[in-house]
Design a protein around this motif. Structure first.
Motif, PDB file in Angstrom:
ATOM      1  N   SER A 196      -5.757 -29.915 -82.927  1.00  0.00           N
ATOM      2  CA  SER A 196      -5.808 -29.939 -84.388  1.00  0.00           C
ATOM      3  C   SER A 196      -6.183 -31.325 -84.899  1.00  0.00           C
ATOM      4  N   CYS A 197      -6.771 -31.364 -86.094  1.00  0.00           N
ATOM      5  CA  CYS A 197      -6.993 -32.661 -86.741  1.00  0.00           C
ATOM      6  C   CYS A 197      -5.658 -33.346 -87.010  1.00  0.00           C
ATOM      7  N   LYS A 198      -4.690 -32.578 -87.487  1.00  0.00           N
ATOM      8  CA  LYS A 198      -3.389 -33.128 -87.844  1.00  0.00           C
ATOM      9  C   LYS A 198      -2.695 -33.788 -86.666  1.00  0.00           C
ATOM     10  N   GLY A 199      -2.944 -33.265 -85.465  1.00  0.00           N
ATOM     11  CA  GLY A 199      -2.305 -33.794 -84.271  1.00  0.00           C
ATOM     12  C   GLY A 199      -3.186 -34.692 -83.424  1.00  0.00           C
ATOM     13  N   THR A 200      -4.361 -35.045 -83.939  1.00  0.00           N
ATOM     14  CA  THR A 200      -5.297 -35.877 -83.180  1.00  0.00           C
ATOM     15  C   THR A 200      -5.770 -37.094 -83.960  1.00  0.00           C
ATOM     16  N   VAL A 201      -6.187 -36.870 -85.204  1.00  0.00           N
ATOM     17  CA  VAL A 201      -6.787 -37.966 -85.975  1.00  0.00           C
ATOM     18  C   VAL A 201      -5.809 -39.113 -86.225  1.00  0.00           C
ATOM     19  N   PRO A 202      -4.574 -38.857 -86.648  1.00  0.00           N
ATOM     20  CA  PRO A 202      -3.659 -40.000 -86.833  1.00  0.00           C
ATOM     21  C   PRO A 202      -3.436 -40.789 -85.555  1.00  0.00           C
TER      22      PRO A 202
ATOM     23  N   SER B 189     -11.363 -23.398 -89.764  1.00  0.00           N
ATOM     24  CA  SER B 189     -10.772 -24.144 -88.659  1.00  0.00           C
ATOM     25  C   SER B 189     -10.105 -25.426 -89.142  1.00  0.00           C
ATOM     26  N   TRP B 190      -8.964 -25.733 -88.541  1.00  0.00           N
ATOM     27  CA  TRP B 190      -8.279 -27.006 -88.758  1.00  0.00           C
ATOM     28  C   TRP B 190      -8.372 -27.882 -87.507  1.00  0.00           C
ATOM     29  N   GLY B 191      -9.254 -27.495 -86.582  1.00  0.00           N
ATOM     30  CA  GLY B 191      -9.372 -28.219 -85.321  1.00  0.00           C
ATOM     31  C   GLY B 191     -10.057 -29.567 -85.468  1.00  0.00           C
ATOM     32  N   ASN B 192      -9.994 -30.342 -84.389  1.00  0.00           N
ATOM     33  CA  ASN B 192     -10.511 -31.715 -84.441  1.00  0.00           C
ATOM     34  C   ASN B 192     -12.024 -31.812 -84.263  1.00  0.00           C
ATOM     35  N   GLY B 193     -12.702 -30.680 -84.170  1.00  0.00           N
ATOM     36  CA  GLY B 193     -14.157 -30.713 -84.053  1.00  0.00           C
ATOM     37  C   GLY B 193     -14.853 -31.335 -85.249  1.00  0.00           C
ATOM     38  N   SER B 194     -14.253 -31.214 -86.418  1.00  0.00           N
ATOM     39  CA  SER B 194     -14.859 -31.825 -87.610  1.00  0.00           C
ATOM     40  C   SER B 194     -14.795 -33.340 -87.550  1.00  0.00           C
ATOM     41  N   ALA B 195     -13.731 -33.869 -86.961  1.00  0.00           N
ATOM     42  CA  ALA B 195     -13.554 -35.326 -86.878  1.00  0.00           C
ATOM     43  C   ALA B 195     -14.360 -35.939 -85.748  1.00  0.00           C
ATOM     44  N   MET B 196     -14.541 -35.204 -84.677  1.00  0.00           N
ATOM     45  CA  MET B 196     -15.237 -35.782 -83.516  1.00  0.00           C
ATOM     46  C   MET B 196     -16.737 -35.912 -83.744  1.00  0.00           C
TER      47      MET B 196
ATOM     48  N   HIS C 242     -15.325 -26.036 -90.373  1.00  0.00           N
ATOM     49  CA  HIS C 242     -13.937 -26.442 -90.569  1.00  0.00           C
ATOM     50  C   HIS C 242     -13.632 -26.569 -92.064  1.00  0.00           C
ATOM     51  N   ASN C 243     -13.586 -25.414 -92.755  1.00  0.00           N
ATOM     52  CA  ASN C 243     -13.344 -25.437 -94.198  1.00  0.00           C
ATOM     53  C   ASN C 243     -11.865 -25.366 -94.555  1.00  0.00           C
ATOM     54  N   HIS C 244     -10.995 -25.380 -93.564  1.00  0.00           N
ATOM     55  CA  HIS C 244      -9.559 -25.522 -93.824  1.00  0.00           C
ATOM     56  C   HIS C 244      -9.299 -26.941 -94.347  1.00  0.00           C
ATOM     57  N   PRO C 245      -8.357 -27.115 -95.274  1.00  0.00           N
ATOM     58  CA  PRO C 245      -8.090 -28.461 -95.810  1.00  0.00           C
ATOM     59  C   PRO C 245      -7.807 -29.510 -94.736  1.00  0.00           C
ATOM     60  N   GLU C 246      -7.130 -29.125 -93.659  1.00  0.00           N
ATOM     61  CA  GLU C 246      -6.839 -30.095 -92.596  1.00  0.00           C
ATOM     62  C   GLU C 246      -8.097 -30.479 -91.826  1.00  0.00           C
ATOM     63  N   GLY C 247      -9.016 -29.533 -91.677  1.00  0.00           N
ATOM     64  CA  GLY C 247     -10.279 -29.841 -91.012  1.00  0.00           C
ATOM     65  C   GLY C 247     -11.122 -30.799 -91.828  1.00  0.00           C
ATOM     66  N   ILE C 248     -11.148 -30.575 -93.137  1.00  0.00           N
ATOM     67  CA  ILE C 248     -11.886 -31.462 -94.036  1.00  0.00           C
ATOM     68  C   ILE C 248     -11.240 -32.853 -94.056  1.00  0.00           C
ATOM     69  N   LYS C 249      -9.924 -32.871 -94.142  1.00  0.00           N
ATOM     70  CA  LYS C 249      -9.197 -34.141 -94.194  1.00  0.00           C
ATOM     71  C   LYS C 249      -9.439 -34.978 -92.951  1.00  0.00           C
ATOM     72  N   GLY C 250      -9.444 -34.333 -91.788  1.00  0.00           N
ATOM     73  CA  GLY C 250      -9.670 -35.072 -90.548  1.00  0.00           C
ATOM     74  C   GLY C 250     -11.029 -35.734 -90.504  1.00  0.00           C
ATOM     75  N   ALA C 251     -12.058 -35.006 -90.960  1.00  0.00           N
ATOM     76  CA  ALA C 251     -13.406 -35.578 -90.992  1.00  0.00           C
ATOM     77  C   ALA C 251     -13.483 -36.724 -91.986  1.00  0.00           C
ATOM     78  N   GLN C 252     -12.917 -36.532 -93.159  1.00  0.00           N
ATOM     79  CA  GLN C 252     -12.988 -37.569 -94.193  1.00  0.00           C
ATOM     80  C   GLN C 252     -12.202 -38.818 -93.797  1.00  0.00           C
ATOM     81  N   ALA C 253     -11.038 -38.634 -93.207  1.00  0.00           N
ATOM     82  CA  ALA C 253     -10.237 -39.793 -92.794  1.00  0.00           C
ATOM     83  C   ALA C 253     -10.957 -40.603 -91.730  1.00  0.00           C
ATOM     84  N   THR C 254     -11.597 -39.914 -90.791  1.00  0.00           N
ATOM     85  CA  THR C 254     -12.332 -40.610 -89.723  1.00  0.00           C
ATOM     86  C   THR C 254     -13.512 -41.375 -90.291  1.00  0.00           C
ATOM     87  N   ALA C 255     -14.303 -40.715 -91.128  1.00  0.00           N
ATOM     88  CA  ALA C 255     -15.467 -41.378 -91.721  1.00  0.00           C
ATOM     89  C   ALA C 255     -15.046 -42.534 -92.608  1.00  0.00           C
ATOM     90  N   ALA C 256     -13.967 -42.352 -93.357  1.00  0.00           N
ATOM     91  CA  ALA C 256     -13.489 -43.424 -94.238  1.00  0.00           C
ATOM     92  C   ALA C 256     -13.033 -44.640 -93.436  1.00  0.00           C
TER      93      ALA C 256
END
Length: 259
Positions: free
Chosen positions: A179-185, A89-96, A123-137
């Protein structure tokens, strides 16, 4: 972590009834926690008690099976599987669900490592991982004293998100995006544009789209940067299960975080 929960609850009313203004009541009779809060607390429980994150998340899914707004379709199925596997998944569930990770560790490197760990179970898609990491960072950097410009520069350089926009520029054309790409930024921009915690939440909700998740992500960062008004903390405490309040209390003791 409570900032993320506050964003979720405040945004819940507007997830399927978007409002393109910052002028709205913070809380209504219908304001309630969603799956964003449930999984945020599940991650916190796992960090406190250890064990298998997948099993902890599935247990919370069983204990709270009908949140406001429901669970996402694929995730709902994953919660019930006997041998659940990541589903790219590349969804925003990883970031939330990741906000607590930004509070728990003493280095950015460890924060990124554990953020990825919380993401990849689903969310093992690169965008899913990126969204979680960007939020935590962003949360880690905010709570350790980085300026907004410093946070922006790091997120742009590390995750290649376009943060050179404003909420006023985003709002007119923005629509529901899971998506993380369309939500996290966009959630990070709401924080960057804000003047205080409440303003950050109002900006996130005003963008429209997946408003509870947008505000959840924004709220986690804003709490780390500004702190959180006592009256909002009190309101949140009244609206979540006692078990969730107990987890938050234990986190305060464990890490002396501003919950």
């Amino acid at each position: 972590m409570t900032g993320a929960i506050a964003g979720d609850i405040i945004g819940s009313v507007y997830e399927f009834d978007n409002i393109k203004t910052t002028d709205f009541p913070l809380f209504t009779d219908e304001s309630d926690y969603t799956d964003d809060t449930i999984m945020t607390v599940a991650v916190a429980d796992w960090l406190l008690n250890g064990g298998d994150l997948v099993k902890v998340m599935q247990r919370y899914g069983r204990e709270y099976p009908y949140p406001t707004g429901g669970y996402g379709g694929r995730f709902s199925g994953w919660l019930c599987e006997k041998d659940p596997q990541p589903y790219n998944s590349w969804g925003n569930g990883s970031a939330m669900r990741v906000s607590v990770v930004g509070w728990m560790f003493d280095s950015l490197e460890k924060t990124l490592e554990v953020a990825k760990e919380t993401a990849v179970v689903t969310h093992n898609h690169p965008e899913g991982i990126k969204g979680a990491q960007a939020t935590a960072a962003a949360i880690y950097l905010a709570r350790t004293g980085k300026s907004k410009q410093g946070i922006k520069d790091y997120i742009e350089a590390t995750f290649f998100y376009d943060l050179d926009r404003t909420c006023d520029e985003i709002r007119p054309a923005y629509h529901f995006n899971e998506s993380c790409k369309g939500t996290v930024p966009e959630a990070i921009i709401a924080f960057l544009d804000s003047s205080d915690f409440e303003h950050a939440i109002r900006l996130a909700v005003s963008l429209g789209g997946d408003s509870d998740t947008l505000a959840c992500i924004t709220g986690g960062i804003a709490e780390a940067y500004y702190g959180m008004p006592v009256d909002i903390k009190r309101e949140i405490k009244k609206r979540i299960p006692e078990k969730f309040n107990e987890i938050i209390g234990r986190l305060i003791v464990a890490k002396e975080i501003s919950c």
